[in-house]
Design a protein around this motif. Structure first.
Motif, PDB file in Angstrom:
ATOM      1  N   LEU A 129     -30.412  77.883 -70.991  1.00 20.04           N
ATOM      2  CA  LEU A 129     -31.724  77.712 -70.390  1.00 20.04           C
ATOM      3  C   LEU A 129     -32.686  76.961 -71.302  1.00 20.04           C
ATOM      4  N   ASP A 130     -32.707  77.292 -72.605  1.00 17.88           N
ATOM      5  CA  ASP A 130     -33.667  76.634 -73.488  1.00 17.88           C
ATOM      6  C   ASP A 130     -33.364  75.141 -73.636  1.00 17.88           C
ATOM      7  N   GLN A 160     -43.240  76.918 -65.263  1.00 18.93           N
ATOM      8  CA  GLN A 160     -43.133  76.240 -63.970  1.00 18.93           C
ATOM      9  C   GLN A 160     -41.785  76.481 -63.298  1.00 18.93           C
ATOM     10  N   PHE A 161     -40.704  76.403 -64.081  1.00 17.06           N
ATOM     11  CA  PHE A 161     -39.360  76.471 -63.495  1.00 17.06           C
ATOM     12  C   PHE A 161     -38.680  77.828 -63.638  1.00 17.06           C
ATOM     13  N   LEU A 162     -39.218  78.704 -64.505  1.00 19.28           N
ATOM     14  CA  LEU A 162     -38.627  80.029 -64.755  1.00 19.28           C
ATOM     15  C   LEU A 162     -37.157  79.880 -65.147  1.00 19.28           C
ATOM     16  N   LEU A 163     -36.243  80.462 -64.394  1.00 19.56           N
ATOM     17  CA  LEU A 163     -34.826  80.458 -64.773  1.00 19.56           C
ATOM     18  C   LEU A 163     -34.023  79.333 -64.127  1.00 19.56           C
ATOM     19  N   GLN A 164     -34.663  78.509 -63.311  1.00 21.68           N
ATOM     20  CA  GLN A 164     -33.916  77.488 -62.565  1.00 21.68           C
ATOM     21  C   GLN A 164     -34.524  76.094 -62.713  1.00 21.68           C
TER      22      GLN A 164
END
Length: 212
Positions: A129-130, A160-164
């Protein structure tokens, strides 16, 4: 001042000859890369990418190979980066792998093309994710005021996108389609082994030995 001109090394680990090398350079590369990985050399997947700008000035940087098959060698990056801009104007590049501990170098030259959106999406979605947030946060190769700019961008896009986070439109893969390969094996007395593979026509590879 260090006397670097006096540094010497005798290369004696292995040899490379025509009878023991693969007829197809991608097969030879596959063998050597796997041997580098199995030998646990530092970052065996690191390669130097050389590009040329519109004013004919070359530049290099180190990236990580992320795939290879009969079509070529693949890596991923920001299309707006310096290398991306140079490839947009001159779609040819050279790659180099240097496995110091094995006394081996592989050089590859050819035309560069973007991989498909599907390939870029698949790889992007496999990243941590990072790293996906980082692709949005970094305006690669552009001048920024300080590291705080990156941290602030990462926080903004993370919120803005969180996890996706989706794949940025300016980020994706390149594939170098080889036209020439060289495999270099260090040998004693500087009589190194150099085997070059060059395309003869559309698909036939000619293998020949070069003087060291």
């Amino acid at each position: 001042m260090s006397h670097i001109s006096n540094l010497r090394k005798s290369y004696e680990r292995a040899e490379l000859n025509e009878s023991a090398s693969a007829a197809n350079p991608m097969q030879q590369f596959d063998q050597w890369l796997k041997e580098a990985i199995d030998s646990e050399v530092p970052e065996p997947n690191a390669m130097t990418v050389a590009t040329v700008s519109s004013d004919l000035r070359p530049s290099t940087r180190v990236v990580l190979i992320k795939g290879y098959d009969a079509r070529g060698i693949v890596w991923f990056t920001n299309y707006n980066s310096r290398k991306g801009q140079q490839l947009a104007g001159n779609p040819f590049a050279a790659l180099q792998f240097h496995w110091v501990e094995l006394e081996r170098v592989v050089r590859i030259e050819g035309r560069v093309e973007k991989v498909s959106d599907a390939e870029s999406d698949e790889y992007f979605n496999s990243r941590p994710l990072d790293s996906r947030i980082g692709a949005w946060a970094s305006p690669q190769s552009q001048v920024i005021e300080g590291r705080g700019t990156l941290v602030a961008n990462a926080a903004k896009y993370g919120a803005q996108f969180l996890l996706q986070p989706p794949r940025p439109p300016h980020w994706g893969g390149y594939r170098l389609v080889p036209e020439q390969w060289e495999f270099w094996q260090g040998r004693k007395s500087r009589l190194h082994d150099r085997l070059r593979y060059r395309l003869d026509g559309e698909a036939a590879w000619v293998r020949e030995r070069l003087a060291p």
